[in-house]
Write an enzyme that holds these catalytic residues in place. Sequence first.
Site, PDB file in Angstrom:
ATOM      1  N   GLY A   8       0.835  -1.188   0.000  1.00  0.00           N
ATOM      2  CA  GLY A   8       0.000   0.000   0.000  1.00  0.00           C
ATOM      3  C   GLY A   8       0.873   1.241   0.000  1.00  0.00           C
ATOM      4  CG  MET A   9       3.008   1.821  -3.044  1.00  0.00           C
ATOM      5  SD  MET A   9       4.613   1.646  -2.273  1.00  0.00           S
ATOM      6  CE  MET A   9       5.573   2.802  -3.242  1.00  0.00           C
ATOM      7  N   GLY A  12       3.862   8.632   0.725  1.00  0.00           N
ATOM      8  CA  GLY A  12       4.748   9.133   1.762  1.00  0.00           C
ATOM      9  C   GLY A  12       6.041   8.345   1.833  1.00  0.00           C
ATOM     10  CB  SER A  15       3.976   3.405   1.999  1.00  0.00           C
ATOM     11  OG  SER A  15       3.881   4.650   1.340  1.00  0.00           O
ATOM     12  CB  CYS A 103      -9.153   3.898   7.261  1.00  0.00           C
ATOM     13  SG  CYS A 103      -8.415   3.958   5.611  1.00  0.00           S
ATOM     14  N   GLY A 127       3.553   0.783   5.438  1.00  0.00           N
ATOM     15  CA  GLY A 127       4.647   1.455   6.138  1.00  0.00           C
ATOM     16  C   GLY A 127       4.357   1.730   7.589  1.00  0.00           C
ATOM     17  CB  CYS A 199      -7.000  11.472   4.627  1.00  0.00           C
ATOM     18  SG  CYS A 199      -8.318  10.221   4.633  1.00  0.00           S
TER      19      CYS A 199
END
Length: 360
Positions: A8-9, A12, A15, A103, A127, A199
Amino acid sequence: MKGKVLVGMSGGVDSSVAALLLQKSGWEVVGCTLRLHLDDPSFPPREGGCCSFQDVQDARRVCYALGIDHFVFNFTELFEQKVIDNFVSEYAVGRTPNPCIRCNRWLKFGAMLRRAEELGCDAIATGHYAKVQQGPDGRWQLYASPYGKDQSYVLYSLTQKQLAHTLLPLAALPKPKVRSIAQEAGLPVAQKPDSQEICFVPDKDYAGFLCRHNGHDSTPGDFVDAKGHVLGRHRGLTHYTVGQRKGLGIAFGQPMYVTRLDTAQNQVVLGPEGSQYSRSLLADDLNWVSIPAPETPLQVQAKIRYQAKPASALASIQPDGTLLLHFAEPQRAVAPGQAVVLYDGDLLLGGGTIVKGIKE
């Protein structure tokens, strides 16, 4: 080759380095970014961290630098259902939710894992700063990171299946080292700031977000004391949370704290110094991670907020399945809706959602 992993990128540095380390250690790495919500055009683009259009572009640039595939998954509808709708409904009943936990549960380690399986991946990775390992009895266990940044608190709701297929390559790294690795590798996000806010609330104004989402602000009502005496007028329940002192908008001659939000009467209950502390709490929606649900009372260290210090407590499962937690020392601002997470040293035992704080 160890296998295939979907990372999962977020765009940032954390990750990005997670993907780099897994690639170096022999995994076939595929990157993905989750589109969880659309950017609010009323606010300027954010610097750092998670879910914005710019973050997607940054993640793509990192994947290009690493020579790996990059996918973008549109999970906006699921995010709306599982996270935003819950955020709105919880505030409507006077609770203070933690959307990052939901989430992680439903999106980053739920829907993303299902998508990884469809792509033939053996595991997913993020990350996050925490450690996953299998115990001697075969049960998957979650540990706090031994360094300054620890994110195990927001992972307490993960299931055994999710943990069994999760890699967290930053578990033993301090944040400065992660940035150093990114810098040395020439990753374009090496100095990108961390995300510090929810977010989908770019200005940190939760009440403003709820007002925009609902089309109206919450209804003003009375500030009252513990005996019901009216002390003044409040702006609406969504502007307050348990433990709050600043921003009440009225002077009382002494510090006053929010001790309870009474949605039935539309009242904010206030009290003087000392009233913001609770000796015990009740929690529900429990998830036992590293151990089975205990059958007898258990000594634990409990965190009632992400940034809170662990506090010694006695945990007891009640006949109705809820958790009663009695602290050795009273705890400040036990807020309904927040998570309470239990540890034995670095081992995360489990956690749940706070129903209420109990004064005595």
